[in-house]
Write an enzyme that holds these catalytic residues in place. Sequence first.
Site, mmCIF file in Angstrom:
data_model
loop_
_atom_site.group_PDB
_atom_site.id
_atom_site.type_symbol
_atom_site.label_atom_id
_atom_site.label_comp_id
_atom_site.label_asym_id
_atom_site.label_seq_id
_atom_site.Cartn_x
_atom_site.Cartn_y
_atom_site.Cartn_z
ATOM 1 N N HIS A 277 0.826 -1.217 0.000
ATOM 2 C CA HIS A 277 0.000 0.000 0.000
ATOM 3 C C HIS A 277 0.858 1.265 0.000
ATOM 4 C CE1 HIS A 277 -3.475 -2.510 0.413
ATOM 5 N NE2 HIS A 277 -3.153 -2.899 1.638
ATOM 6 N N ASP A 328 -5.273 -7.986 -3.305
ATOM 7 C CA ASP A 328 -5.559 -7.766 -1.890
ATOM 8 C C ASP A 328 -6.882 -8.397 -1.459
ATOM 9 O OD1 ASP A 328 -5.522 -6.875 0.704
ATOM 10 O OD2 ASP A 328 -5.465 -4.754 0.242
#
Length: 450
Positions: A277, A328
Amino acid sequence: MTRWLAEYAWLPDHAEPTPDVLIEAEGGRITAVTPLVGGGAPAAGVEVLGDAVRLPGLTLPGLANAHSHAFHRALRGRTHGGRSDFWSWRDEMYDVAARLDPDSYLALARATYAEMALTGITCVGEFHYLHHGPDGRPYADPNAMSAALVEAAAHAGIRLTLLDTAYLTASVDGAELVGTQRRFGDGDALRWAERVDAFRPENDHARVGAAIHSVRAVPAEQLATVAGWADRNGVPLHVHLSEQPAENDACRAVHGCSPTRLLADHGVLGPHTTAVHATHPTSADVGLLGESRTGVCLCPTTERDLADGIGPARRMFDAGSPLSLGSDSHAVVDLFEEARAVELDERLRTRRRGHFAAAELVGAATVAGHAALGWGDAGRLSVGDRVDLVTVRLDSARTAGVPPVGAFFAATAADVTHVVVDGRTVVADGRHLTVDVPAELHSAIAEVTA
């Protein structure tokens, strides 16, 4: 020897695809890559021409999904009602996590990984922290959930890097794990390392790496233990980093520095580490990541689904951080969408176009992702590398009339027709050869959401 004739192929260090490329392989390795002059026959379906299988469309190296939480697939379409944020979504995620056991996790992960194969993903990095029983007590085999994931990837026909995740505390200030979180914990980093040391996949499609869930979940004084284990074993180390502003604020309140600075001070950053991220880094953080050559895995479809924000992708890349991609939470499983979102999100953030060339996005989805997962011999169509081929049709409603170089900005996962992993065909004519993906997804998700 096996031979494929690609109508177009994206070769290493090329700015755009090359027409009429013969790819030869033996023993799961590419032995020759030969661009032809006027080679091949009309592209009309996958057919055998002599002893070469023709691949109409654009053939790419295998795609690498560098960040996955397989069980999150059960949440798709279930977490979008009303106004909420990451933290309320997390509560719903915990509800699913509480229901899983080794058998149901095997079924769900098998179907999820098979869906990935359908989309051209040939290798996945599973950020795995769902270790123990619902009450936090280990199963008779403390690595039963890990074994389920390894078996699931084998059934789906893709490679796996099991990023066994240390998850020890509930917050930066060291609060104890409670509720479903107790399934994640091993007590401390030494006991985490002992458990991981005891697990070695039997088949060569899977490897074990390490992960620090976040600075919320591993106390500062134990970060070096996890990083040291990864270093001694020569395996990748991944870590969630600055996904939420609240994480940054809590870290500064407790440690007086950003999460990136804390990781740097405890020896976590480096070329074998990937920060997942990195949505809210400071300028100094970007410098620390780049100078240490720490990779960054972007997950744009999840980051927008959870309203996380848009990270400074181009600044991190220019600073020296290789970029990879992950799906994810699997709100979407489509590495084409993840790749173009890196460019399109930069446009939204800067109100300017043209930040990443197509070849850079291809690199993030292929060679950089494999490198982040410890497979340095994959992600390129070059001699000596693994035979991972992904063919995208150029005649669908989405890609018709699009030049091959523009496929990453036009194609979706639904345009993938042919997938080869380590020389073995896993997907042909858009169908998985061994798994009924829709049926198995339906059944596995129903079991854990009923």
